[in-house]
Design a protein around this motif. Structure first.
Motif, PDB file in Angstrom:
ATOM      1  N   ALA A 245       0.829  -1.209   0.000  1.00 42.08           N
ATOM      2  CA  ALA A 245       0.000   0.000   0.000  1.00 42.08           C
ATOM      3  C   ALA A 245       0.862   1.256   0.000  1.00 42.08           C
ATOM      4  N   GLY A 246       1.960   1.234   0.760  1.00 44.13           N
ATOM      5  CA  GLY A 246       2.824   2.414   0.827  1.00 44.13           C
ATOM      6  C   GLY A 246       3.549   2.710  -0.463  1.00 44.13           C
ATOM      7  N   LEU A 247       3.692   1.695  -1.313  1.00 40.02           N
ATOM      8  CA  LEU A 247       4.405   1.888  -2.573  1.00 40.02           C
ATOM      9  C   LEU A 247       3.500   2.352  -3.709  1.00 40.02           C
ATOM     10  N   ILE A 248       2.194   2.262  -3.526  1.00 42.30           N
ATOM     11  CA  ILE A 248       1.274   2.615  -4.607  1.00 42.30           C
ATOM     12  C   ILE A 248       1.440   4.055  -5.082  1.00 42.30           C
ATOM     13  N   PRO A 249       1.509   5.063  -4.178  1.00 40.54           N
ATOM     14  CA  PRO A 249       1.698   6.442  -4.672  1.00 40.54           C
ATOM     15  C   PRO A 249       2.979   6.608  -5.483  1.00 40.54           C
ATOM     16  N   GLY A 250       4.081   5.976  -5.036  1.00 41.31           N
ATOM     17  CA  GLY A 250       5.353   6.121  -5.738  1.00 41.31           C
ATOM     18  C   GLY A 250       5.356   5.463  -7.103  1.00 41.31           C
TER      19      GLY A 250
ATOM     20  N   THR B 206       2.787   4.863  -8.905  1.00 44.10           N
ATOM     21  CA  THR B 206       1.873   5.640  -9.741  1.00 44.10           C
ATOM     22  C   THR B 206       2.592   6.844 -10.337  1.00 44.10           C
ATOM     23  N   GLU B 207       3.385   7.517  -9.509  1.00 43.33           N
ATOM     24  CA  GLU B 207       4.132   8.684  -9.975  1.00 43.33           C
ATOM     25  C   GLU B 207       5.181   8.291 -11.011  1.00 43.33           C
ATOM     26  N   LEU B 208       5.896   7.174 -10.759  1.00 44.76           N
ATOM     27  CA  LEU B 208       6.925   6.736 -11.697  1.00 44.76           C
ATOM     28  C   LEU B 208       6.319   6.373 -13.044  1.00 44.76           C
TER      29      LEU B 208
ATOM     30  N   ARG C 231       1.503  -6.050 -16.616  1.00 48.66           N
ATOM     31  CA  ARG C 231       1.235  -4.779 -17.271  1.00 48.66           C
ATOM     32  C   ARG C 231       1.127  -3.663 -16.239  1.00 48.66           C
ATOM     33  N   ARG C 232       1.279  -2.417 -16.697  1.00 50.80           N
ATOM     34  CA  ARG C 232       1.354  -1.277 -15.784  1.00 50.80           C
ATOM     35  C   ARG C 232       0.107  -1.169 -14.911  1.00 50.80           C
ATOM     36  N   GLU C 233      -1.083  -1.444 -15.485  1.00 48.07           N
ATOM     37  CA  GLU C 233      -2.309  -1.334 -14.712  1.00 48.07           C
ATOM     38  C   GLU C 233      -2.308  -2.321 -13.544  1.00 48.07           C
ATOM     39  N   TYR C 234      -1.783  -3.504 -13.776  1.00 48.21           N
ATOM     40  CA  TYR C 234      -1.673  -4.532 -12.742  1.00 48.21           C
ATOM     41  C   TYR C 234      -0.658  -4.095 -11.685  1.00 48.21           C
ATOM     42  N   ALA C 235       0.448  -3.516 -12.143  1.00 50.41           N
ATOM     43  CA  ALA C 235       1.508  -3.082 -11.225  1.00 50.41           C
ATOM     44  C   ALA C 235       1.059  -1.957 -10.313  1.00 50.41           C
TER      45      ALA C 235
ATOM     46  N   PRO D  74       2.563  -2.936  -6.521  1.00 50.36           N
ATOM     47  CA  PRO D  74       3.954  -2.486  -6.699  1.00 50.36           C
ATOM     48  C   PRO D  74       4.949  -3.271  -5.872  1.00 50.36           C
ATOM     49  N   ILE D  75       4.507  -3.884  -4.761  1.00 47.96           N
ATOM     50  CA  ILE D  75       5.431  -4.656  -3.935  1.00 47.96           C
ATOM     51  C   ILE D  75       6.028  -5.816  -4.724  1.00 47.96           C
TER      52      ILE D  75
END
Length: 656
Positions: free
Chosen positions: A186-191, A193-195, A224-228, A232-233
């Motif tokens: 969950a903590g990696l989702i914003p990062g 998304t930004e990348l 794929r990016r949508e899945y990632a 993101p973990i």
């Protein structure tokens, strides 16, 4: 001509390759420095060095990224609110806020306590504005995910932030590790998304907005990016995993050690049967144990940019700290060699044992709440790289008390120092950067050691080779089950095999009975001597310096789904526990048929969501029976049914 673009953002370099989608041959390759604070900038710089016409014909983009690993290790994840059900922990979680909810299942997935939806909304509202994402984790969610799914719906509606459930990431028992996995994700989702947004902007500038973007997972497969964006973990350890895929692809070896020597670390893995082994314990990153599928990779803090320093006994050490090589720093600072040589005498008297005449440069980040001295130091570095003693002289401060380490920790300046890359430049074995600055750094270190420069240089090279050789031996010992005292055993083996002094009572000759596939820009310089000492066959394939990017471009989509069939409490029915829910049946045959059919459908759907349209399914069934005491009869305990869906990623066929 169409192409697949593969990109790998390593700790030091960002590599890019263009691969023909029909022949899978490498058509072009490029390197640029990784911009750690803004990975998209390094990606853009790398892409600029690839043939633009071919780049614009890319039918797919595959990216392996260090973002997740670095964010966890450096504690730069987003703020997470953790919602727990069933149990609490006396151990910490990597979350900003933690709350416990009513609602509990037993280990068989039966409801003990119902959810309180008003409580969920109230506690979610208490976190509004204080979290960037949320993680939902229940004690027995792997047996029945219904509680987690309902809490997710309510929290998402209430908070309006990304929400992830623990059962979506792992079907393993182990409530704490599963919760940690969900919170980190969950903590990696914003990062992430930004990348991905930044990468899409770069791609759009080349007319590639419509190209499918695939991300490498920690097991080497693609999504794929949508899945990632939701998982993101799963990109943790994606770079080393991509190197395994690339090494196997470039050599076609099915049983070998793959060694990837980068700027920061050396990563070693074993491929057997053409595949890397998966870590049974789950990936560990930043001190947190997770339940992620990831390649079993041994990582050592020795690379081309590893810092060379003296220990308190005067011995030379390599890494694990990474610094900017002096030869690289000297490219845009021709004065640096002179500054270093002027410090030779002072380095012996004014610094501690570990320190020596290092240099520093700005990172480009803006600092806040700086002291007057810190502002002065940053101002002195505005025109480029300078040595420690040059800064000390300009500030009138003792070099050992200059106070630069806090600025390094805050990411405002970078330390530059002598590295294995500098040794190669000083020895005349490599000439990409500024050899004069590298030689000056080696001269300072030689003076500190009280040795002639050529003698010190050879001893330093021997030290690096020993460190890489020790890494190989420790990996081989670990892979053969000898984990205890591996460092001590490896040191004895290396010293006995290499030293072979005339008075040695026992002489050894090593033989590592697998080829070593060596990848990374420095391996041609270091691995011949290392593999010679190890008695191992060395393979350095063409394009070894960009193998990670090749691995990203040639990977496949792979999804694994597990269903578990167990008797209910009264042994009257058989219950299928799976990611989609729990369901009871009267007979084992009914339960197995349902689980097999549903798991295949679920795996195929997940593989399609991950980016593949045509998959091959492999199913394995593992029943477990227990003998009844005093009889020859056996009782059914459980059945594990696993389905793996593997398929090539889908790209824009119209361009091929």
């Amino acid at each position: 001509m169409a192409a697949i673009l593969g990109i790998d953002t390593g700790g030091t370099y960002t590599d890019g390759v263009l691969i023909d989608p029909k022949t899978r041959a490498v058509c072009a390759k490029a390197k640029a420095f990784t911009t750690r604070e803004n990975l998209a900038s390094g990606i853009a710089a790398c892409m600029e060095r690839l043939p633009e016409k071919l780049l614009r014909e890319s039918v797919m983009v595959c990216l392996s990224t260090t973002l997740a690993t670095n964010a966890v290790v450096e504690g730069r994840s987003g703020r997470v609110g953790a919602f727990l059900m069933g149990r609490s922990f006396d151990r910490p979680l990597p979350a900003a806020r933690v709350t416990r909810l009513r609602g509990e299942l037993d280990i068989k997935g039966r409801q003990l306590t119902a959810l309180d939806e008003d409580e969920i909304r109230r506690k979610a509202l208490e976190m509004r504005g204080e979290v960037d994402a949320a993680a939902i984790s229940g004690f027995a969610s792997v047996r029945d995910p219904s509680h987690e799914n309902r809490v997710k719906e309510i929290v998402r509606q209430t908070l309006g932030v990304p929400v992830v459930c623990a059962h979506e990431l792992s079907q393993q028992l182990g409530f704490y590790d599963r919760t940690v996995t969900a919170v980190l994700n969950a903590g990696l989702i914003p990062g992430i998304t930004e990348l991905i947004s930044a990468v899409e902007t770069v791609l759009d500038s080349y007319g590639l907005a419509a190209a499918p973007v695939m991300i490498v997972k920690g097991d080497g497969s693609l999504m794929r990016r949508e899945y990632a964006l939701d998982r993101p973990i799963e990109t943790v350890l994606s770079g080393p995993a991509a190197s395994i895929v690339g090494g196997r692809y470039l050599t076609n070896e099915d049983d070998a050690l793959v060694l990837d020597m980068g700027g920061t670390t050396t990563d070693i893995a074993h491929i057997k049967g053409g595949r890397a082994s998966i870590s049974a314990a789950g990936a560990a990153v930043g001190g947190w144990r997770t339940q992620l599928r990831a390649a079993d990779i041994y990582t050592y803090g020795v690379g081309g940019d590893s810092r060379l320093a003296f220990d308190p006994q005067g011995g030379l050490t390599v890494g694990p700290r990474r610094v900017v090589p002096l030869c690289v720093a000297g490219v845009h600072a021709p004065w640096l060699a002179g500054e270093l040589r002027q410090s030779m005498g002072r380095a012996m008297t004014e610094l501690g044992e570990e320190q020596y005449a290092e240099c520093y440069r700005l990172t480009g980040r803006v600092g806040e709440n700086l002291t007057a001295r810190e502002q002065t130091l940053l101002g002195l570095l505005a025109d480029g790289v300078h040595s420690l003693f040059w800064l000390a002289d300009r500030t009138g401060c003792d070099a050992a008390k200059l106070g630069l380490e806090p600025l390094v920790r805050r990411g405002l300046i970078q330390r530059c120092g002598l590295t294995p890359t500098d040794l190669l430049h000083a020895a005349g074995r490599f000439s990409r950067w500024n050899a004069e600055t590298a030689s000056a750094g080696a001269a300072v270190m030689a003076a500190r050691a009280g040795k002639a420069e050529d003698v010190f240089l050879q001893q330093a090279i021997d030290t690096v080779e020993r460190s890489v050789g020790m890494a190989c031996l420790c990996t081989a010992l670990g892979l053969t089950g000898c984990d205890a005292n591996a460092d001590t055993i490896a040191a004895y083996l290396w010293n006995s095999a290499v030293k072979n002094a005339p008075d040695d009572l026992l002489r050894l000759r090593l033989s590592v009975d697998r080829p070593v596939i060596a990848l990374g820009a420095p391996v041609a310089a270091w691995l011949p001597a290392v593999c010679g000492a190890l008695g191992a066959r060395l393979l350095i394939p063409e394009h070894a310096e960009v193998a990670n990017a090749v691995g990203a471009a040639v990977g496949n989509v792979s999804v694994e789904v597990t269903a578990l069939i167990r008797p209910d409490q009264y042994h009257e029915k058989l219950v299928v526990h799976a990611p989609w829910g729990a369901k009871a049946f009267d007979t084992l045959d009914e339960a197995e048929r349902f689980a097999a059919c549903k798991a295949a459908q679920y795996a195929a759907a997940e593989a399609e969501a991950a980016g593949s349209t045509a998959v091959e399914l492999t199913q394995t069934v593992r029943p477990v029976y227990a003998e009844r005491p005093g009889t020859t009869e056996k009782s059914f305990v459980e059945m594990q049914l696993r389905v793996v869906a593997v398929g090539a990623p889908a790209w824009n066929e119209n361009k091929v």
